[in-house]
Design a protein around this motif. Structure first.
Motif, mmCIF file in Angstrom:
data_model
loop_
_atom_site.group_PDB
_atom_site.id
_atom_site.type_symbol
_atom_site.label_atom_id
_atom_site.label_comp_id
_atom_site.label_asym_id
_atom_site.label_seq_id
_atom_site.Cartn_x
_atom_site.Cartn_y
_atom_site.Cartn_z
ATOM 1 N N ALA A 8 -9.109 -10.064 4.868
ATOM 2 C CA ALA A 8 -7.781 -10.434 4.357
ATOM 3 C C ALA A 8 -6.701 -9.609 5.032
ATOM 4 C CB ALA A 8 -7.740 -10.212 2.837
ATOM 5 N N ALA A 9 -5.440 -9.985 4.765
ATOM 6 C CA ALA A 9 -4.289 -9.237 5.290
ATOM 7 C C ALA A 9 -3.879 -8.121 4.343
ATOM 8 C CB ALA A 9 -3.117 -10.196 5.500
ATOM 9 N N GLU A 10 -4.289 -8.223 3.055
ATOM 10 C CA GLU A 10 -3.885 -7.240 2.047
ATOM 11 C C GLU A 10 -5.093 -6.835 1.207
ATOM 12 O OE1 GLU A 10 -0.799 -8.745 -0.556
ATOM 13 O OE2 GLU A 10 -0.083 -10.109 0.994
ATOM 14 N N ASN A 11 -5.059 -5.609 0.687
ATOM 15 C CA ASN A 11 -6.124 -5.134 -0.200
ATOM 16 C C ASN A 11 -5.548 -4.043 -1.087
ATOM 17 O OD1 ASN A 11 -8.346 -4.030 -1.450
ATOM 18 N ND2 ASN A 11 -9.212 -3.141 0.414
ATOM 19 N N ASP A 12 -5.296 -4.353 -2.353
ATOM 20 C CA ASP A 12 -4.721 -3.350 -3.247
ATOM 21 C C ASP A 12 -5.758 -2.334 -3.733
ATOM 22 O OD1 ASP A 12 -2.416 -2.275 -4.580
ATOM 23 O OD2 ASP A 12 -3.232 -3.014 -6.465
ATOM 24 N N GLY A 13 -6.992 -2.444 -3.233
ATOM 25 C CA GLY A 13 -7.969 -1.379 -3.445
ATOM 26 C C GLY A 13 -7.561 -0.134 -2.658
ATOM 27 N N LEU A 14 -6.694 -0.322 -1.652
ATOM 28 C CA LEU A 14 -6.165 0.778 -0.837
ATOM 29 C C LEU A 14 -4.712 1.018 -1.215
ATOM 30 C CD1 LEU A 14 -7.412 -0.373 2.707
ATOM 31 C CD2 LEU A 14 -8.646 0.996 1.014
ATOM 32 N N ALA A 15 -4.265 2.253 -1.059
ATOM 33 C CA ALA A 15 -2.859 2.570 -1.317
ATOM 34 C C ALA A 15 -1.984 1.920 -0.249
ATOM 35 C CB ALA A 15 -2.663 4.081 -1.305
ATOM 36 N N ASN A 16 -0.841 1.388 -0.653
ATOM 37 C CA ASN A 16 0.167 0.823 0.269
ATOM 38 C C ASN A 16 -0.367 -0.312 1.138
ATOM 39 O OD1 ASN A 16 1.956 2.921 -0.589
ATOM 40 N ND2 ASN A 16 0.834 4.302 0.766
ATOM 41 N N CYS A 17 -1.156 -1.183 0.522
ATOM 42 C CA CYS A 17 -1.691 -2.314 1.298
ATOM 43 C C CYS A 17 -1.582 -3.602 0.488
ATOM 44 C CB CYS A 17 -3.145 -2.031 1.696
ATOM 45 S SG CYS A 17 -3.779 -3.245 2.872
ATOM 46 N N LYS A 18 -0.421 -3.812 -0.118
ATOM 47 C CA LYS A 18 -0.231 -5.012 -0.935
ATOM 48 C C LYS A 18 1.191 -5.527 -0.800
ATOM 49 C CE LYS A 18 0.411 -6.402 -5.675
ATOM 50 N NZ LYS A 18 0.146 -6.323 -7.074
ATOM 51 N N ALA A 19 1.322 -6.861 -0.644
ATOM 52 C CA ALA A 19 2.643 -7.489 -0.667
ATOM 53 C C ALA A 19 2.735 -8.494 -1.807
ATOM 54 C CB ALA A 19 2.929 -8.178 0.663
ATOM 55 N N GLY A 20 1.583 -9.046 -2.224
ATOM 56 C CA GLY A 20 1.609 -10.079 -3.266
ATOM 57 C C GLY A 20 0.281 -10.159 -3.999
ATOM 58 N N GLY A 21 0.071 -11.291 -4.693
ATOM 59 C CA GLY A 21 -1.101 -11.474 -5.554
ATOM 60 C C GLY A 21 -2.434 -11.454 -4.812
ATOM 61 N N MET A 22 -2.413 -11.814 -3.523
ATOM 62 C CA MET A 22 -3.662 -11.794 -2.759
ATOM 63 C C MET A 22 -4.273 -10.390 -2.763
ATOM 64 S SD MET A 22 -4.344 -11.901 1.259
ATOM 65 C CE MET A 22 -3.244 -13.184 1.758
ATOM 66 N N GLY A 23 -3.415 -9.373 -2.671
ATOM 67 C CA GLY A 23 -3.892 -7.981 -2.687
ATOM 68 C C GLY A 23 -4.646 -7.651 -3.965
ATOM 69 N N ASP A 24 -4.194 -8.224 -5.104
ATOM 70 C CA ASP A 24 -4.879 -8.006 -6.389
ATOM 71 C C ASP A 24 -6.273 -8.633 -6.382
ATOM 72 O OD1 ASP A 24 -2.592 -6.785 -7.404
ATOM 73 O OD2 ASP A 24 -1.793 -8.638 -8.219
ATOM 74 N N VAL A 25 -6.354 -9.859 -5.858
ATOM 75 C CA VAL A 25 -7.635 -10.581 -5.828
ATOM 76 C C VAL A 25 -8.643 -9.832 -4.949
ATOM 77 C CG1 VAL A 25 -8.758 -12.754 -5.160
ATOM 78 C CG2 VAL A 25 -6.508 -12.801 -6.246
ATOM 79 N N VAL A 26 -8.173 -9.369 -3.781
ATOM 80 C CA VAL A 26 -9.062 -8.693 -2.829
ATOM 81 C C VAL A 26 -9.466 -7.312 -3.386
ATOM 82 C CG1 VAL A 26 -9.199 -7.802 -0.454
ATOM 83 C CG2 VAL A 26 -8.157 -10.022 -0.885
ATOM 84 N N ARG A 27 -8.690 -6.798 -4.321
ATOM 85 C CA ARG A 27 -9.072 -5.551 -5.022
ATOM 86 C C ARG A 27 -10.096 -5.839 -6.123
ATOM 87 N NH1 ARG A 27 -4.349 -4.297 -8.488
ATOM 88 N NH2 ARG A 27 -5.408 -5.804 -9.816
ATOM 89 N N ASP A 28 -9.838 -6.894 -6.937
ATOM 90 C CA ASP A 28 -10.601 -7.083 -8.173
ATOM 91 C C ASP A 28 -11.933 -7.810 -8.009
ATOM 92 O OD1 ASP A 28 -8.670 -5.758 -9.620
ATOM 93 O OD2 ASP A 28 -7.581 -7.561 -10.204
ATOM 94 N N VAL A 29 -11.987 -8.820 -7.126
ATOM 95 C CA VAL A 29 -13.234 -9.591 -7.010
ATOM 96 C C VAL A 29 -14.389 -8.710 -6.494
ATOM 97 C CG1 VAL A 29 -14.362 -11.593 -5.961
ATOM 98 C CG2 VAL A 29 -12.024 -11.793 -6.817
ATOM 99 N N PRO A 30 -14.182 -7.884 -5.451
ATOM 100 C CA PRO A 30 -15.277 -6.997 -5.038
ATOM 101 C C PRO A 30 -15.771 -6.094 -6.166
ATOM 102 C CG PRO A 30 -13.650 -7.106 -3.303
ATOM 103 C CD PRO A 30 -13.056 -7.810 -4.488
ATOM 104 N N ARG A 31 -14.866 -5.672 -7.059
ATOM 105 C CA ARG A 31 -15.292 -4.808 -8.170
ATOM 106 C C ARG A 31 -16.269 -5.549 -9.096
ATOM 107 N NH1 ARG A 31 -9.554 -1.630 -9.601
ATOM 108 N NH2 ARG A 31 -9.404 -0.542 -7.588
#
Length: 513
Positions: A8-31
């Motif tokens: 993906a282009a974003e991952n909110d699992g990392l600090a400062n790597c989110k612009a929108g909702g996609m970052g949340d999904v890429v953080r939460d689904v792997p968990r």
């Protein structure tokens, strides 16, 4: 143990790597996948900043533009450690930070020019990493939006990456409107320039409107083993052609989506929401947190051009510290056509909302940054209306306070693939007033868990939005038990990732639950 790769282009699992909702999904689904005992690798670009001080895993050598390229794959520390999740960033000097959240570039003259180059390099490097076994033997590769879909082009046509066909590829659509359209050739940022030795099947790759261009969103839909939209109602919406502004549907790709649906490859599964480990602000800090954020921004060089406005907002807020309003309506979002088209086209309707709120001693708090013309509109309205607080910046603490302390959350999106804001507001027992579209239709039920408006045409939608606000304010003032019931029902709703990911395993990943 199944082995996954998320690209993906974003991952909110990392600090400062989110612009929108996609970052949340890429953080939460792997968990959730980790909780099931499976392994996940998550890779995003480093944007020239996320690799510093991290662990170099391997160098990747591949060919682009007829030249040898080398990228570096780093393993990086996440915000929170989870078993069996490994986070990576991919560094190459040409993958630079953009002006949107230090991720995307905004190229007004030639849309996607810079971003396409970034993600061409990124996807080629990821393909090489998969081939090289950097992530082990993979069962599923899960791609997110057009930034990662070029992997499907490489899998389909590149002689070096035929082995990618042995792996199941799933493609999630987070924002169908942003399609990554680039010329096939005669441009530095064209497919032919970057992949001169790959045979191009123009008919299979082209955009229907611009036949000399590739449509990377379409590539994802056409070549993935499964295609996923982030809510069931949005899936139904995008099978139909758009007729803006009344209805936003397939955005020119409905034919591809209908074909994927007929082939049993298209699935609508609602995103989840996080109900654990929530950052909790204390109640009663909403105005204090606004002032703190304003003072911080006033000291930032990049905000100097907004200094007068930030000071004006601060002055306004101070009045409410002593004389607290009785009702707070709020909205937190990027200022874009998707989120606020109704207010841009009909500012008088927004003024009408403010007048209705004034009658109940209410204010409207809006927090967000985005398109310059939207920022300008809301700054102008803030100068003109005492009970409109426009916080033109981003602050996590203030966002938490807004979700916690608002009485009514406004979400009049023109279209909404899923939406997370309404779930976060509801999690706090904050009823939402929404446009009955996409994921908002799946999550907010009129007069049960919130309020929703619709209409046959634009004028009717605006009229109904104002009438539904009247209805909500009437319940709030004159039927406290009913208001309490709506609040409680909203708070009880559970849109869990567990439920969503169980469904992913069944229909997207085709793995035994």
């Amino acid at each position: 143990m199944n082995n996954f790769l998320f690209v993906a282009a974003e991952n909110d699992g990392l600090a400062n790597c989110k612009a929108g909702g996609m970052g949340d999904v890429v953080r939460d689904v792997p968990r959730m996948i980790s909780e099931r005992g499976d392994k996940v690798h998550v890779v995003v670009p480093s944007y020239g900043r996320l690799h510093h001080g991290e662990l170099l895993r391997t160098n990747l050598n591949f060919s682009l533009r007829g030249l040898g390229y080398m990228a570096e794959l780093y393993e990086v520390k996440p915000k929170k450690e989870y078993p069996n999740i490994v986070h990576y960033v991919l560094h190459h000097p040409e993958i630079e930070a953009g002006d949107i959240a230090h991720i995307y570039h905004n190229d007004p003259e030639e849309p996607f020019y810079t971003d396409a180059i970034k993600y061409f390099i990124f996807c080629a490097a990821v393909a090489e990493a998969i081939k090289k076994g950097a992530f082990g033997d993979l069962d599923v590769v899960h791609l997110h939006d057009w930034h990662s879909s070029l992997l499907l082009f490489l899998r389909q046509y590149h002689p070096e990456y035929k082995n990618l066909k042995d792996i199941r590829f799933v493609y999630s659509i987070h924002n169908l409107a942003i399609q990554g359209i680039r010329p096939f050739d005669d441009n530095y940022s064209s497919v032919k320039n970057w992949f001169p030795n790959v045979p191009i099947d123009y008919k299979a790759l082209m955009d229907y409107r611009y036949k000399d261009c590739i449509n990377l969103m379409a590539v994802g839909i056409r070549f993935a083993d499964a295609v996923h939209t982030v809510s069931p109602s949005y899936k139904e919406d995008i099978l139909l052609p758009s007729s803006p502004p009344e209805f936003i549907g397939g955005e020119g790709l409905e034919r591809d989506l209908q074909k994927a649906d007929k082939e049993g490859r298209l699935f609508g599964i609602l995103n989840g929401c996080n109900y654990k480990n929530i950052n909790k602000e204390s109640k009663g800090f909403i105005y204090r947190n606004t002032v703190k954020a304003l003072f911080r921004w006033l000291q930032e060089e990049s905000k100097k051009y907004k200094a007068d406005f930030l000071a004006h907002t601060g002055e306004k807020i101070m009045e409410f510290v002593d004389n607290r309003p009785k009702f707070i309506a709020s909205s937190v979002a990027r200022l874009t056509e998707q989120k606020f088209y109704f207010f841009m086209r009909s500012p008088e309707a927004f003024v009408e909302i403010l007048k209705k709120l004034e009658k109940v001693d209410g204010i409207f708090m809006l927090l967000g940054t985005g398109a310059p013309e939207y920022e300008e509109l809301f700054r102008k309205l803030s100068y003109e209306h005492k009970n409109f607080i426009f916080t033109n910046g981003q602050s996590e603490n203030l966002i938490d306070s807004i979700y916690l302390e608002s009485d009514l959350y406004f979400m009049p999106s023109l279209f909404e693939p899923c939406g997370i804001s309404q779930m976060l507001a509801m999690r706090n027992g904050n009823p939402c007033l929404v446009h009955n579209t996409g994921g908002l239709k799946d999550t907010v039920k009129h007069m049960k868990t919130g309020f929703s408006f619709d209409g046959e045409n634009y004028e009717e939608k605006i009229k109904n939005m104002l009438e539904v606000l009247d209805q909500a304010l009437d319940v709030y003032q004159n039927d406290k038990p009913m208001w309490k019931k709506i609040q409680t029902s909203a708070k009880r709703m559970r849109f869990t990732w567990k439920k969503s990911v169980d469904e992913y395993y069944k229909v997207l990943y085709r793995l035994e639950s």
